[in-house]
Motif scaffolding. Structure first.
Motif, short mmCIF file in Angstrom:
data_model
loop_
_atom_site.label_atom_id
_atom_site.label_comp_id
_atom_site.label_asym_id
_atom_site.label_seq_id
_atom_site.Cartn_x
_atom_site.Cartn_y
_atom_site.Cartn_z
N VAL A 333 0.86 -1.19 0.00
CA VAL A 333 0.00 0.00 0.00
C VAL A 333 0.89 1.24 0.00
O VAL A 333 1.96 1.24 0.63
N ILE A 334 0.43 2.28 -0.68
CA ILE A 334 1.25 3.50 -0.81
C ILE A 334 0.72 4.60 0.11
O ILE A 334 -0.36 4.47 0.70
N ASN A 335 1.49 5.67 0.19
CA ASN A 335 1.08 6.90 0.90
C ASN A 335 0.78 6.69 2.38
O ASN A 335 -0.25 7.12 2.89
N ILE A 336 1.66 6.01 3.07
CA ILE A 336 1.51 5.88 4.52
C ILE A 336 2.49 6.87 5.16
O ILE A 336 3.71 6.74 5.01
N ASN A 337 1.93 7.86 5.85
CA ASN A 337 2.80 8.84 6.51
C ASN A 337 3.17 8.35 7.90
O ASN A 337 2.30 7.96 8.67
N LEU A 338 4.46 8.38 8.19
CA LEU A 338 4.90 7.90 9.50
C LEU A 338 5.65 8.99 10.25
O LEU A 338 6.25 9.88 9.65
N LYS A 339 5.60 8.88 11.57
CA LYS A 339 6.28 9.87 12.42
C LYS A 339 7.76 9.50 12.53
O LYS A 339 8.13 8.31 12.44
N GLU A 340 8.57 10.52 12.80
CA GLU A 340 10.01 10.29 12.94
C GLU A 340 10.32 9.26 14.01
O GLU A 340 11.23 8.45 13.87
N LYS A 341 9.51 9.27 15.10
CA LYS A 341 9.75 8.33 16.20
C LYS A 341 9.60 6.89 15.69
O LYS A 341 10.39 6.00 16.03
N GLU A 342 8.56 6.66 14.86
CA GLU A 342 8.33 5.30 14.34
C GLU A 342 9.49 4.87 13.43
O GLU A 342 9.97 3.73 13.50
N ILE A 343 9.94 5.81 12.61
CA ILE A 343 11.05 5.49 11.69
C ILE A 343 12.31 5.20 12.50
O ILE A 343 13.07 4.26 12.21
N GLY A 344 12.51 6.00 13.56
CA GLY A 344 13.66 5.80 14.44
C GLY A 344 13.65 4.40 15.03
O GLY A 344 14.68 3.74 15.13
N GLU A 345 12.45 3.92 15.41
CA GLU A 345 12.36 2.56 15.99
C GLU A 345 12.79 1.50 14.97
O GLU A 345 13.45 0.51 15.31
N ALA A 346 12.41 1.71 13.72
CA ALA A 346 12.78 0.73 12.67
C ALA A 346 14.30 0.73 12.48
O ALA A 346 14.92 -0.33 12.32
N LEU A 347 14.90 1.92 12.51
CA LEU A 347 16.36 2.00 12.34
C LEU A 347 17.06 1.41 13.57
O LEU A 347 18.10 0.75 13.45
N PHE A 348 16.47 1.62 14.73
CA PHE A 348 17.03 1.07 15.96
C PHE A 348 16.98 -0.46 15.88
O PHE A 348 17.93 -1.16 16.25
N HIS A 349 15.88 -0.98 15.33
CA HIS A 349 15.76 -2.43 15.17
C HIS A 349 16.86 -2.96 14.22
O HIS A 349 17.48 -3.99 14.51
N LEU A 350 17.09 -2.23 13.13
CA LEU A 350 18.16 -2.63 12.19
C LEU A 350 19.50 -2.69 12.93
O LEU A 350 20.28 -3.63 12.77
N ASN A 351 19.74 -1.65 13.76
CA ASN A 351 20.99 -1.60 14.51
C ASN A 351 21.11 -2.79 15.47
O ASN A 351 22.19 -3.38 15.61
N LEU A 352 19.98 -3.15 16.10
CA LEU A 352 20.02 -4.30 17.02
C LEU A 352 20.43 -5.56 16.26
O LEU A 352 21.23 -6.36 16.74
N LEU A 353 19.86 -5.73 15.06
CA LEU A 353 20.22 -6.90 14.25
C LEU A 353 21.71 -6.86 13.92
O LEU A 353 22.41 -7.87 14.03
N GLY A 354 22.17 -5.65 13.53
CA GLY A 354 23.58 -5.49 13.18
C GLY A 354 24.48 -5.81 14.37
O GLY A 354 25.50 -6.49 14.23
N SER A 355 24.09 -5.32 15.55
CA SER A 355 24.92 -5.54 16.75
C SER A 355 24.91 -7.02 17.12
O SER A 355 25.94 -7.58 17.52
N ALA A 356 23.74 -7.67 16.98
CA ALA A 356 23.65 -9.07 17.37
C ALA A 356 24.41 -9.98 16.41
O ALA A 356 24.95 -11.00 16.81
N LEU A 357 24.47 -9.60 15.14
CA LEU A 357 25.01 -10.52 14.15
C LEU A 357 26.47 -10.24 13.78
O LEU A 357 27.08 -11.02 13.07
N ASN A 358 27.00 -9.07 14.22
CA ASN A 358 28.38 -8.77 13.82
C ASN A 358 29.40 -9.17 14.88
O ASN A 358 29.09 -9.35 16.01
#
Ligand SMILES: NC(=O)c1ccc[n+]([C@@H]2O[C@H](COP(=O)([O-])OP(=O)(O)OC[C@H]3O[C@@H](n4cnc5c(N)ncnc54)[C@H](O)[C@@H]3O)[C@@H](O)[C@H]2O)c1
Length: 358
Positions: A333-358
């Motif tokens: 689905v297109i045109n979903i507006n998200l808040k910076e806090k939500e985007i930050g959580e997704a990036l934080f999750h990526l970092n957790l994966l990176g920290s756990a796997l590296n």
């Protein structure tokens, strides 16, 4: 040989020596033919074309510096100056022989010079074959922002021959795989299921899968060529992916396909948080990405800058950051507006994966 006509472009998938490539270039016997390559396609792909097609004997070769950091106007200016010195005209033919950077830039260079020369794409990377050469988007980056300058303009022909992939480095095959996975995720569950069964590099070099992936993109592009609505679905994984790619460009550059794979993971996480996909679907997507792509670590400063870069994304509506999310595997689905806090959580999750796997 499979042939697809899409708008004014003829796409041929199969052995280029058995395609219409030869008759197309022979039709330019009274004109100049210019082949644009980068350093690697100069070394690995050019000779094949020159040996197999005598009509290219007098072709002028334009060598672009390799890498996303060189996908910039400064390089285009140098090429346009050379074109002017050689008196090239609108009747001449540009052949873009390379990955997505060569086809994006070469298409742009040809489209702008004298208001538009004839051009064809011969993509040589998997990402170029399944995505970048398809759909008529040409352009360059500006001040680290991806594809800020560009035009929609279709090549007359695209010749896709998987034989070029035999010299492509393994990591580059996986960069193409990222865009193939994205095509499956947004529009074709069966394609996704077939793609995730792939277990070797060799299995990635598969003309049938390349064809099916191209078809997904073409169906979407044909419904919305200028990206007013459904074409935005192709940007799934790219809002975060492009911002990560831009952020890291000036120090430890990460390839476009790798950035898209990370973007797919983060945007699938957002799709889960917005209750659009199930935890089971998210787990499958995350497992596939982790299995095939290196995870990265992000500092707080990285996360702040990545979010700042998203504010400049072409898909935004005013100030809100606009996302494409999955509503299930095979549908977006297109045109979903998200808040910076939500985007930050997704990036934080990526970092957790990176920290756990590296
Ligand atoms: N226009 C579009 O719709 C669209 C879509 C997706 C991506 N893109 C753009 O495509 C670019 C990424 O494309 P890419 O991943 O192909 O990058 P690329 O063009 O840099 O190619 C990847 C690497 O592989 C090398 N290479 C290419 N073919 C080779 C071969 N056959 N043998 C050996 N080496 C070879 C290149 O020199 C380069 O080092 C990005 O700039 C991205 O923004 C555009």
């Amino acid at each position: 040989m499979k042939t697809i006509q899409s708008f004014s472009t003829q796409i041929e998938i199969g052995d280029i020596t058995k395609s219409t490539f030869s008759s197309v270039i022979e039709s330019y016997s009274k004109a100049n033919i210019i082949i644009i390559v980068d350093e690697n396609t100069h070394d690995y792909c050019l000779e094949f074309l020159l040996t197999n097609f005598s009509a290219l004997a007098n072709a002028e070769i334009i060598l672009l510096p390799e890498g996303e950091e060189n996908k910039v106007m400064e390089v285009c200016f140098q090429v346009w100056e050379t074109f002017t010195e050689f008196n090239f005209s609108r009747k001449d033919l540009v052949i873009n022989l390379g990955g997505g950077i060569v086809t994006d830039m070469g298409g742009f260079i040809a489209s702008i010079f004298k208001r538009g020369m004839n051009f064809i794409h011969v993509p040589t990377s998997l990402l170029g074959m399944v995505d970048a050469s398809i759909g008529g988007k040409n352009g360059v980056d500006l001040n680290g922002f991806k594809n800020q300058l560009g035009v929609f303009n279709d090549p007359s022909h695209i010749f896709i021959d998987a034989a070029f992939l035999t010299t492509l480095p393994e990591r580059e095959l996986y960069n193409g795989y990222a865009e193939m996975l994205k095509h499956g995720l947004i529009a074709d569950e069966k394609l996704w299921n077939d793609l995730i069964k792939i277990e070797s590099d060799e299995a990635l070099i598969d003309e049938k899968l390349i064809y099916r992936t191209i078809k997904v993109k073409l169906d979407i592009v044909e419904a919305d060529p200028k990206e007013q609505n459904v074409r935005m679905k192709l940007n799934f994984g790219h809002t975060i992916g492009h911002a990560l790619e831009s952020h890291f460009l000036s120090f430890t550059a990460i390839a476009h396909g790798h950035a898209v794979a990370l973007g797919i993971c983060a945007e699938a996480f957002l799709s889960l948080k917005k209750k659009k996909i199930t935890p089971e679907e998210f787990n499958v997507i995350e497992t596939v990405i982790i299995r095939n792509f290196p995870m990265i670590q992000l500092t707080d400063e990285d996360i702040t800058d990545v979010i700042a870069r998203m504010k400049n994304d072409k898909k935004n509506n005013g100030k809100a950051i606009n996302f494409v999310l999955l509503e299930k595997i095979g549908s977006a689905v297109i045109n979903i507006n998200l808040k910076e806090k939500e985007i930050g959580e997704a990036l934080f999750h990526l970092n957790l994966l990176g920290s756990a796997l590296n």
